[in-house]
Structures are given as C-alpha cells and as structure tokens.
Design a protein around this motif. Sequence first.
Motif, short mmCIF file in Angstrom:
data_model
loop_
_atom_site.label_atom_id
_atom_site.label_comp_id
_atom_site.label_asym_id
_atom_site.label_seq_id
_atom_site.Cartn_x
_atom_site.Cartn_y
_atom_site.Cartn_z
N VAL A 142 0.86 -1.18 0.00
CA VAL A 142 0.00 0.00 0.00
C VAL A 142 0.90 1.24 0.00
CG1 VAL A 142 -1.89 1.23 1.12
CG2 VAL A 142 -1.73 -1.26 1.33
N TRP A 143 0.65 2.13 -0.95
CA TRP A 143 1.44 3.35 -1.08
C TRP A 143 0.57 4.57 -0.80
CZ3 TRP A 143 6.60 3.88 -2.73
CH2 TRP A 143 7.22 2.70 -3.17
N LYS A 144 1.18 5.57 -0.19
CA LYS A 144 0.63 6.92 -0.22
C LYS A 144 1.13 7.52 -1.53
CE LYS A 144 0.69 11.31 2.32
NZ LYS A 144 1.25 12.01 3.52
N ALA A 145 0.23 8.06 -2.32
CA ALA A 145 0.61 8.56 -3.65
C ALA A 145 -0.12 9.87 -3.93
CB ALA A 145 0.27 7.52 -4.71
N ARG A 146 0.39 10.58 -4.94
CA ARG A 146 -0.25 11.81 -5.39
C ARG A 146 -1.01 11.52 -6.68
NH1 ARG A 146 4.72 14.16 -3.72
NH2 ARG A 146 4.45 15.63 -1.99
N ASP A 147 -2.21 12.05 -6.76
CA ASP A 147 -3.01 11.97 -7.97
C ASP A 147 -2.62 13.17 -8.83
OD1 ASP A 147 -4.89 11.94 -9.96
OD2 ASP A 147 -6.60 11.67 -8.64
N ASP A 180 -4.77 17.84 -8.95
CA ASP A 180 -4.08 18.81 -8.10
C ASP A 180 -3.12 18.17 -7.09
OD1 ASP A 180 -5.44 20.91 -9.35
OD2 ASP A 180 -7.14 20.71 -7.98
N GLY A 181 -2.65 16.97 -7.41
CA GLY A 181 -1.68 16.33 -6.54
C GLY A 181 -2.23 15.89 -5.20
N GLN A 182 -3.56 15.72 -5.10
CA GLN A 182 -4.12 15.29 -3.81
C GLN A 182 -3.66 13.86 -3.50
OE1 GLN A 182 -8.41 15.28 -4.05
NE2 GLN A 182 -8.47 13.16 -4.75
N PHE A 183 -3.55 13.57 -2.20
CA PHE A 183 -3.07 12.27 -1.78
C PHE A 183 -4.15 11.21 -1.94
CE2 PHE A 183 -0.08 14.85 0.95
CZ PHE A 183 1.05 14.49 0.24
N VAL A 184 -3.71 10.01 -2.33
CA VAL A 184 -4.57 8.83 -2.42
C VAL A 184 -3.82 7.66 -1.80
CG1 VAL A 184 -5.76 9.60 -4.51
CG2 VAL A 184 -3.66 8.25 -4.72
N ALA A 185 -4.56 6.62 -1.50
CA ALA A 185 -3.95 5.36 -1.06
C ALA A 185 -4.00 4.39 -2.22
CB ALA A 185 -4.71 4.80 0.15
N MET A 186 -2.86 3.86 -2.61
CA MET A 186 -2.76 3.02 -3.79
C MET A 186 -2.34 1.61 -3.37
SD MET A 186 -0.90 3.98 -7.38
CE MET A 186 0.78 3.85 -6.78
N LEU A 222 -2.47 -5.59 -9.80
CA LEU A 222 -3.76 -4.92 -9.76
C LEU A 222 -3.62 -3.70 -8.85
CD1 LEU A 222 -6.82 -4.92 -10.39
CD2 LEU A 222 -7.12 -6.31 -8.34
N ILE A 223 -3.98 -2.54 -9.34
CA ILE A 223 -3.79 -1.29 -8.61
C ILE A 223 -5.17 -0.72 -8.28
CG2 ILE A 223 -2.81 1.04 -8.68
CD1 ILE A 223 -0.85 -0.14 -10.84
N LEU A 224 -5.48 -0.67 -6.99
CA LEU A 224 -6.74 -0.10 -6.51
C LEU A 224 -6.41 1.23 -5.84
CD1 LEU A 224 -8.27 -3.29 -4.85
CD2 LEU A 224 -8.64 -2.45 -7.17
N VAL A 225 -7.06 2.29 -6.27
CA VAL A 225 -6.78 3.63 -5.75
C VAL A 225 -7.97 4.08 -4.90
CG1 VAL A 225 -6.24 6.02 -6.34
CG2 VAL A 225 -5.42 4.15 -7.80
N PHE A 226 -7.69 4.34 -3.61
CA PHE A 226 -8.71 4.75 -2.66
C PHE A 226 -8.43 6.16 -2.16
CE2 PHE A 226 -8.59 0.13 -2.37
CZ PHE A 226 -9.92 -0.23 -2.31
N GLU A 227 -9.47 6.79 -1.61
CA GLU A 227 -9.23 8.05 -0.92
C GLU A 227 -8.24 7.81 0.21
OE1 GLU A 227 -12.46 9.66 1.49
OE2 GLU A 227 -13.50 7.73 1.36
#
Length: 331
Positions: A27-32, A36-42, A94-99
């Motif tokens: 699980v990564w903390k990532a920027r979308d 606007d570069g908001q953080f997501v959990a990937m 498989l990459i799931l992107v969550f808030e």
Amino acid sequence: MSRLCHDSGENAYEEVAVIGNGAYGTVWKARDLKNDGQFVAMKKIRIQNTEEGMPMSAIREIALLRQLEGHEHPNIVRLLDVRTHSQANSEISLILVFEYIDQDLSTYLERCPNPGLGPDKIRDIMLQLLKGVDFLHSNRIVHRDLKPQNILVTSQGRLKLADFGLARVYGFQMALTQVVVTLWYRAPEVILQAQYATPVDMWSCGCIFAELYTRRPLFCGQSDIDQLIKIFEMLGRPPEVDWPENVSLPWSSFKAYPSQPITKYIPELDPMAKDLLENLLKFNPHQRISAKNALNHQYLRDEIDDIQTSSPSSVSESNSSDGRSDTPVSK
C-alpha cells in the motif's frame, strides 16, 4: 526513494511512501497528478495471471466494489480508480486507488488522552460502524476482517470501513479458511472452521465495541485454542447444542467455564450498552444480533433520533431486507 507512476496512457499517480506491506502486495501513499496532486492510497496486489487473463473471481469482486462506489456511502472508503499493470513471471499487478485517510481507529484510540472516550463518542462511533456494516451486508458482502486497523477515521471524526470485499481478490485461489480475521477479532465459528456468513462481522463489532471503552483488545489469544479459552473464560463454555457440527475441536475438549459478568471487564457499560454488547458476543451466530437490528437497539436509538431531529439527511440510507444476522452471501 523510488517513485513510480502508472497509467494506461499518461502518468497518473506518483508514489510518495510505503504505508503498508502484506502477503499480497503493498500500500502506497501517492499523489493523484490529474487532481491537483491530492493524496490517495494506492494498493498494489499481485495476482497470478492465467492463460485466459485475470481470474474471473478477481474481476467479479472488483466489479462489485465499483458498483458499491455508486452509492457513495459515508461510512465506506471511496474507491477512486482501478488499473492493471503487467508484471514478469505471469503476474498482474492490480492497482486499486482509494481516498487517503491518514488515521485508523487503532491509532485514534492510542492518541486518545486519558480518561478515554466518553459515552457519547463511543455511541457515535458504534453508530457509524454499524451503518457501514449494515450497508455491506445489505449488498451481500461479508467484510471478514473487521478490526481497528481496517476502520479509518477522518479528521472530522467520520468512520470509514476499508479493505472490505477484497478477500477473494487477495486470495482467489485459496479456500475461505479460518485465516481470515485477525485472531483477536475472529468469531468462534471461524476459529472452529465451521460455516459462516454475516454474523462473523457482528462478533468483530462486539470486540471493537468493548475496545472503545478499554482501549485494549478484549480477547488477546496467542493461538486458536487460546483464543477460544479467552472467550469462554468471559462468556462461559457454550451449551453443547450450540457447538457447530463436523469441526475438529470437540465441545468436550474445553473446561466448563462459568460465565462472568461482562461489567467485570468493562465496568463503564451502562445497561443499554451492556445489552447490545452481550447480543453482539453471542457464541451461536444464529443468536447474534444483525447490523440492522443493532441499529434499532435502544442504545443507538437515542443517537439516531438526535441526528434525525438535527439533520435527517445524515442518517444512513440502509436498505437491508430483513433483520437476521445470518444473511447468506456468495463465497
């Protein structure tokens, strides 16, 4: 630090930091980068590729997650995106992107100053937890892994269930065995490898409910058998008629532990909270209260009535078809 981006076309996400590692992926903390570069959990999950491509079990589960996202339930973490990335050795990533929410309930309780949460806050947390669980059960999903680490808490105090519905994505080639729920929150029928359904989540809710008062786990077993002993030391050994059939551990292998008053362990319980907790921690899953009925329990009715009076739209739009706790689900 490694920073990789993934997209079918242009780069979409920039990895910032690892926030979790497990048997099935990272699980990564990532920027979308598109927002606007908001953080997501990937979440990046390794799935064995077959000659036909991605296994249908994983595809079905992801489709279900996508379908649930259309409801935007306030107590369910939002799934923002799903992507695949081909790997070597016949694997698909498989990459799931969550808030992104940077605090779980476990951390929230650790940070809570003495003397702990007050009764009104505990009731609010339980109301949100049960609304989220009721929504999943209404959609025929068993979470299977409810624990404080899988319950996220926003800075505004909103609870959101995470990691639901992913059991078959993570382990699509594995039977749904007892290795499902973290031991301390695991229902007896799961430990005994008996058949199970939605009541396993209600047992976990009971364990979490108790922990909101004490800020420590209720049953801290070191093995499956030790976990059952810890449960029986508090609740008493169940009657033999309630013991599940065709399980490897016989009823007679456990001492006839007498039941103890639950207030001996959690003296702060008021009568209504005590009644709800006892109904959540029934050994027999068919006697365990359902999420829908728990939401109608008097312990929570006062909280719901207060919310309806102040803001009717904030109450859960639960659509459970009935109040039974043994709602069947596909496995």
